[in-house]
Design a protein around this motif. Structure first.
Motif, PDB file in Angstrom:
ATOM      1  N   ARG A 144      11.578  -5.334  -3.378  1.00  0.00           N
ATOM      2  CA  ARG A 144      11.595  -4.760  -4.735  1.00  0.00           C
ATOM      3  C   ARG A 144      12.979  -4.835  -5.365  1.00  0.00           C
ATOM      4  O   ARG A 144      13.106  -5.035  -6.575  1.00  0.00           O
ATOM      5  CB  ARG A 144      11.166  -3.291  -4.687  1.00  0.00           C
TER       6      ARG A 144
ATOM      7  N   ASP B 283       5.936 -10.402  -8.020  1.00  0.00           N
ATOM      8  CA  ASP B 283       5.477  -9.510  -6.963  1.00  0.00           C
ATOM      9  C   ASP B 283       6.494  -9.586  -5.831  1.00  0.00           C
ATOM     10  O   ASP B 283       7.437 -10.371  -5.887  1.00  0.00           O
ATOM     11  CB  ASP B 283       4.087  -9.941  -6.472  1.00  0.00           C
ATOM     12  N   SER B 284       6.303  -8.746  -4.814  1.00  0.00           N
ATOM     13  CA  SER B 284       7.237  -8.771  -3.684  1.00  0.00           C
ATOM     14  C   SER B 284       6.493  -8.613  -2.363  1.00  0.00           C
ATOM     15  O   SER B 284       5.434  -7.984  -2.299  1.00  0.00           O
ATOM     16  CB  SER B 284       8.289  -7.665  -3.818  1.00  0.00           C
TER      17      SER B 284
ATOM     18  N   GLU C  60       7.552  -6.849   0.000  1.00  0.00           N
ATOM     19  CA  GLU C  60       7.644  -5.423   0.319  1.00  0.00           C
ATOM     20  C   GLU C  60       6.446  -4.660  -0.252  1.00  0.00           C
ATOM     21  O   GLU C  60       5.832  -3.839   0.433  1.00  0.00           O
ATOM     22  CB  GLU C  60       8.951  -4.862  -0.240  1.00  0.00           C
ATOM     23  N   ASP C  61       6.099  -4.934  -1.502  1.00  0.00           N
ATOM     24  CA  ASP C  61       4.945  -4.262  -2.108  1.00  0.00           C
ATOM     25  C   ASP C  61       3.645  -4.666  -1.430  1.00  0.00           C
ATOM     26  O   ASP C  61       2.758  -3.827  -1.220  1.00  0.00           O
ATOM     27  CB  ASP C  61       4.865  -4.563  -3.603  1.00  0.00           C
ATOM     28  N   CYS C  62       3.506  -5.941  -1.087  1.00  0.00           N
ATOM     29  CA  CYS C  62       2.296  -6.394  -0.407  1.00  0.00           C
ATOM     30  C   CYS C  62       2.167  -5.715   0.950  1.00  0.00           C
ATOM     31  O   CYS C  62       1.081  -5.278   1.338  1.00  0.00           O
ATOM     32  CB  CYS C  62       2.300  -7.914  -0.243  1.00  0.00           C
TER      33      CYS C  62
ATOM     34  N   GLN D 186       3.432  -2.831   1.875  1.00  0.00           N
ATOM     35  CA  GLN D 186       3.152  -1.410   1.691  1.00  0.00           C
ATOM     36  C   GLN D 186       1.722  -1.161   1.198  1.00  0.00           C
ATOM     37  O   GLN D 186       1.033  -0.287   1.700  1.00  0.00           O
ATOM     38  CB  GLN D 186       4.132  -0.787   0.702  1.00  0.00           C
ATOM     39  N   ASP D 187       1.289  -1.927   0.211  1.00  0.00           N
ATOM     40  CA  ASP D 187      -0.003  -1.673  -0.426  1.00  0.00           C
ATOM     41  C   ASP D 187      -1.182  -2.369   0.246  1.00  0.00           C
ATOM     42  O   ASP D 187      -2.315  -1.905   0.145  1.00  0.00           O
ATOM     43  CB  ASP D 187       0.031  -2.110  -1.891  1.00  0.00           C
TER      44      ASP D 187
ATOM     45  N   ARG E 181      -4.363  -8.973  -1.633  1.00  0.00           N
ATOM     46  CA  ARG E 181      -3.545  -8.507  -2.763  1.00  0.00           C
ATOM     47  C   ARG E 181      -3.775  -9.345  -4.009  1.00  0.00           C
ATOM     48  O   ARG E 181      -3.936  -8.814  -5.108  1.00  0.00           O
ATOM     49  CB  ARG E 181      -2.072  -8.534  -2.385  1.00  0.00           C
TER      50      ARG E 181
END
Length: 134
Positions: free
Chosen positions: A55, A95-96, A98-100, A102-103, A111
């Protein structure tokens, strides 16, 4: 896929590969990009998702002008593929990893299918194989 559509897809993939090669050294934290297409490669349905490692690097690119470069490179790639879009901001997303992680527990396929990208991944093993996320 019809021959003309395959040629367009091949031109787009080649142009996006060149774009990624140009962008990586210029934009810190940039990992890869994923081309998505809706329908029969209608330019309005083409989406490019630029993926960063985290992020912080994504936020830095958005604040420092790196995103502007990625918009410009994406527009150039679409033009090289003979695809004209009205507003590149509609076709480019960020997008990142890190986000993938986490989510979506690192599952990019999941995703990309549930995010706001109104498209599916372009079917080419040579490009989608570049999405090697550790």
């Amino acid at each position: 896929m019809h021959s003309e559509q395959q040629e367009t897809a091949d031109r787009l993939i080649a142009a996006l590969k060149r774009t990624l090669d140009i962008a990586r050294p210029e934009v810190p934290g940039l990992v890869t990009l994923v081309p998505l297409a809706e329908g029969y490669l209608d330019p309005a349905g083409i989406h490019v998702v630029w993926i960063f490692d985290d992020r912080a690097n994504l936020a830095n690119a958005l604040e420092s002008g790196g995103a502007r470069l990625l918009y410009q490179l994406s527009a150039t790639a679409l033009r090289e593929a003979r695809m004209q879009v009205d507003s590149i901001e509609v076709n480019v997303h960020f997008d990142s990893e890190e986000d993938c992680e986490q989510d979506n527990q690192g599952n990019w396929q999941s995703r990309l299918s549930i995010r706001h990208y109104p498209a599916r991944e372009i079917e080419t093993s040579e490009f989608t194989g570049s999405l090697q996320l550790s």
